[in-house]
Design a protein around this motif. Structure first.
Motif, PDB file in Angstrom:
ATOM      1  N   VAL A 212       0.844  -1.206   0.000  1.00 33.84           N
ATOM      2  CA  VAL A 212       0.000   0.000   0.000  1.00 33.84           C
ATOM      3  C   VAL A 212       0.878   1.255   0.000  1.00 33.84           C
ATOM      4  N   LEU A 213       2.046   1.145  -0.629  1.00 32.92           N
ATOM      5  CA  LEU A 213       2.986   2.265  -0.745  1.00 32.92           C
ATOM      6  C   LEU A 213       3.332   2.842   0.630  1.00 32.92           C
ATOM      7  N   ASN A 214       3.433   1.949   1.622  1.00 32.38           N
ATOM      8  CA  ASN A 214       3.834   2.320   2.990  1.00 32.38           C
ATOM      9  C   ASN A 214       2.886   3.326   3.640  1.00 32.38           C
ATOM     10  N   ALA A 215       1.620   3.277   3.247  1.00 30.78           N
ATOM     11  CA  ALA A 215       0.611   4.083   3.944  1.00 30.78           C
ATOM     12  C   ALA A 215       0.646   3.721   5.430  1.00 30.78           C
ATOM     13  N   ILE A 216       0.528   4.726   6.275  1.00 26.41           N
ATOM     14  CA  ILE A 216       0.758   4.550   7.707  1.00 26.41           C
ATOM     15  C   ILE A 216      -0.544   4.207   8.420  1.00 26.41           C
ATOM     16  N   ASN A 217      -0.541   3.092   9.132  1.00 27.09           N
ATOM     17  CA  ASN A 217      -1.671   2.742   9.989  1.00 27.09           C
ATOM     18  C   ASN A 217      -1.273   2.916  11.452  1.00 27.09           C
ATOM     19  N   ASP A 218      -2.178   2.615  12.364  1.00 28.02           N
ATOM     20  CA  ASP A 218      -1.923   2.851  13.783  1.00 28.02           C
ATOM     21  C   ASP A 218      -0.711   2.069  14.288  1.00 28.02           C
ATOM     22  N   LEU A 219      -0.596   0.815  13.856  1.00 29.98           N
ATOM     23  CA  LEU A 219       0.517   0.000  14.339  1.00 29.98           C
ATOM     24  C   LEU A 219       1.847   0.533  13.843  1.00 29.98           C
ATOM     25  N   MET A 220       1.913   0.949  12.582  1.00 29.67           N
ATOM     26  CA  MET A 220       3.179   1.466  12.070  1.00 29.67           C
ATOM     27  C   MET A 220       3.634   2.695  12.845  1.00 29.67           C
ATOM     28  N   VAL A 221       2.725   3.639  13.094  1.00 34.54           N
ATOM     29  CA  VAL A 221       3.142   4.848  13.804  1.00 34.54           C
ATOM     30  C   VAL A 221       3.583   4.519  15.223  1.00 34.54           C
ATOM     31  N   GLN A 222       2.941   3.562  15.873  1.00 34.02           N
ATOM     32  CA  GLN A 222       3.360   3.169  17.215  1.00 34.02           C
ATOM     33  C   GLN A 222       4.732   2.498  17.183  1.00 34.02           C
TER      34      GLN A 222
ATOM     35  N   LEU B  46      15.874   7.209   7.557  1.00 34.82           N
ATOM     36  CA  LEU B  46      14.465   6.824   7.455  1.00 34.82           C
ATOM     37  C   LEU B  46      14.088   6.711   5.991  1.00 34.82           C
ATOM     38  N   THR B  47      13.506   5.578   5.595  1.00 32.11           N
ATOM     39  CA  THR B  47      13.106   5.391   4.202  1.00 32.11           C
ATOM     40  C   THR B  47      11.902   4.465   4.142  1.00 32.11           C
ATOM     41  N   GLY B  48      11.479   4.135   2.916  1.00 38.88           N
ATOM     42  CA  GLY B  48      10.334   3.258   2.720  1.00 38.88           C
ATOM     43  C   GLY B  48      10.703   2.053   1.880  1.00 38.88           C
ATOM     44  N   ALA B  49      10.007   0.942   2.108  1.00 42.17           N
ATOM     45  CA  ALA B  49      10.260  -0.277   1.353  1.00 42.17           C
ATOM     46  C   ALA B  49       9.577  -0.207  -0.012  1.00 42.17           C
ATOM     47  N   GLY B  50      10.093  -0.991  -0.950  1.00 42.50           N
ATOM     48  CA  GLY B  50       9.455  -1.072  -2.257  1.00 42.50           C
ATOM     49  C   GLY B  50       9.651   0.174  -3.089  1.00 42.50           C
ATOM     50  N   ARG B  51       8.576   0.597  -3.743  1.00 42.97           N
ATOM     51  CA  ARG B  51       8.700   1.671  -4.734  1.00 42.97           C
ATOM     52  C   ARG B  51       8.231   3.034  -4.238  1.00 42.97           C
ATOM     53  N   ALA B  52       8.122   3.213  -2.913  1.00 39.42           N
ATOM     54  CA  ALA B  52       7.672   4.510  -2.387  1.00 39.42           C
ATOM     55  C   ALA B  52       8.299   4.794  -1.036  1.00 39.42           C
ATOM     56  N   PHE B  53       8.414   6.064  -0.731  1.00 43.47           N
ATOM     57  CA  PHE B  53       8.741   6.477   0.630  1.00 43.47           C
ATOM     58  C   PHE B  53       7.504   6.300   1.500  1.00 43.47           C
ATOM     59  N   GLY B  54       6.392   6.902   1.087  1.00 43.51           N
ATOM     60  CA  GLY B  54       5.170   6.726   1.861  1.00 43.51           C
ATOM     61  C   GLY B  54       4.005   7.484   1.261  1.00 43.51           C
ATOM     62  N   ALA B  55       2.837   6.839   1.283  1.00 40.33           N
ATOM     63  CA  ALA B  55       1.628   7.412   0.679  1.00 40.33           C
ATOM     64  C   ALA B  55       0.754   8.146   1.685  1.00 40.33           C
ATOM     65  N   GLY B  56       1.316   8.492   2.857  1.00 42.16           N
ATOM     66  CA  GLY B  56       0.538   9.225   3.839  1.00 42.16           C
ATOM     67  C   GLY B  56      -0.279   8.302   4.724  1.00 42.16           C
ATOM     68  N   GLN B  57      -1.291   8.865   5.349  1.00 39.52           N
ATOM     69  CA  GLN B  57      -2.161   8.120   6.248  1.00 39.52           C
ATOM     70  C   GLN B  57      -2.977   7.078   5.482  1.00 39.52           C
ATOM     71  N   ASP B  58      -3.079   5.879   6.044  1.00 38.50           N
ATOM     72  CA  ASP B  58      -3.973   4.856   5.508  1.00 38.50           C
ATOM     73  C   ASP B  58      -5.406   5.245   5.900  1.00 38.50           C
ATOM     74  N   LEU B  59      -6.152   5.775   4.946  1.00 42.40           N
ATOM     75  CA  LEU B  59      -7.480   6.315   5.237  1.00 42.40           C
ATOM     76  C   LEU B  59      -8.493   5.240   5.587  1.00 42.40           C
ATOM     77  N   SER B  60      -8.184   3.987   5.276  1.00 40.30           N
ATOM     78  CA  SER B  60      -9.116   2.919   5.623  1.00 40.30           C
ATOM     79  C   SER B  60      -9.253   2.752   7.132  1.00 40.30           C
ATOM     80  N   VAL B  61      -8.281   3.295   7.879  1.00 42.11           N
ATOM     81  CA  VAL B  61      -8.336   3.234   9.341  1.00 42.11           C
ATOM     82  C   VAL B  61      -9.633   3.844   9.866  1.00 42.11           C
ATOM     83  N   PHE B  62     -10.129   4.889   9.183  1.00 44.00           N
ATOM     84  CA  PHE B  62     -11.299   5.622   9.659  1.00 44.00           C
ATOM     85  C   PHE B  62     -12.590   5.203   8.966  1.00 44.00           C
TER      86      PHE B  62
END
Length: 265
Positions: free
Chosen positions: A26-36, A56-72
């Motif tokens: 998911v392009l390193n989108a951040i969920n609750d567990l990742m931020v913790q 600090l970097t991201g795995a795969g083909r992205a640094f990070g896609a921001g917040q994982d909106l599915s959390v909400f």
């Protein structure tokens, strides 16, 4: 430091700690567990005198896609505002943790770097971007204001006019453009990113680590102080710097016309 994180990889080598956000599907989108997990790593790093530089970097083909909106997705509409405010407290703890680390921190940016992922990179001390970087303050696209310290970092790095342009238009910029406007320190071809970041991290890890920490504190404090206050602060920090073993080693190396061998103490 433990290594059994679910969404973050860590590796240590020659005083350098590399932190890899690891949800590539998911392009390193951040969920609750990742931020913790990131908070735990950063706060333990602050207490680890053997770590002398952080990447600090991201795995795969992205640094990070921001917040994982599915959390909400399942949050009731009448609870959404309070849920977001509570959620942001974790990001604020992470951002402050990165800013207050006594070690220098490098963000290695490739591919997508957007939203709060970008602002986490802006909290780092130095940023190197790959040529394929796609950088954006994407919040306005979904009717949100920048969070994760975006307004603070952008205005200080770019000035208010350019910062507002990036926030209001929410357009992507390339790594090359990010370097041109001063959002990142350097842009290199993707094939050279790992080599460039590694060289910079090794250089910093071989430097006077405690002095680097004092430099960070002084520069962060100076952003909100007048000249008189900054002059007083520099006197306080300099009095601490001259007591370090690395200062003594630096002077001896200068007098003996040899490269210094810093211990980070």
């Amino acid at each position: 430091m433990r290594s059994d994180f679910q969404h973050v990889l860590v590796r240590r080598e020659s005083g350098v700690l590399t932190i890899v956000m690891n949800r590539p599907q998911v392009l390193n989108a951040i969920n609750d567990l990742m931020v913790q997990e990131l908070i735990e790593i950063v706060e333990e790093t602050a207490r680890d005198g053997e770590i002398r530089c952080v990447v600090l970097t991201g795995a795969g083909r992205a640094f990070g896609a921001g917040q994982d909106l599915s959390v909400f997705a399942s949050t009731p509409a009448d609870e959404y505002g309070s849920a977001v405010r509570e959620h942001l407290q974790a990001y604020h703890r992470l951002i402050m943790g990165i800013q207050q680390l006594p070690q220098p921190v490098i963000a290695a940016i490739h591919g997508v770097a957007t939203g709060v992922s970008l602002n986490i990179a802006l909290a780092c001390d130095l940023r190197i971007a790959a040529g394929d970087a796609r950088i954006s303050e994407a919040f306005a696209r979904i009717g949100l204001v920048p969070d994760g310290g975006g307004a603070y970092f952008l205005t200080r790095l770019l000035g208010s006019a350019k910062a507002l342009e990036l926030a209001l238009l929410a357009e992507e910029i390339s790594g090359v453009e990010a370097e041109r406007i001063g959002l990142v320190n350097k842009c290199v071809p993707l094939s050279e990113l790992e080599k460039a970041v590694s060289a910079l991290a090794r250089r910093l890890a071989a430097g006077p680590t405690r002095t680097y920490g004092l430099i960070k504190q002084l520069f962060h404090a100076s952003q909100d102080q007048d000249l008189v206050a900054v002059l007083q602060l520099e006197g306080e920090f300099q009095s601490r710097a001259v007591k370090t073993a690395d200062h003594r080693e630096g002077v001896q190396a200068f007098l003996q016309k040899r490269p210094p061998r810093y211990s980070g103490k």
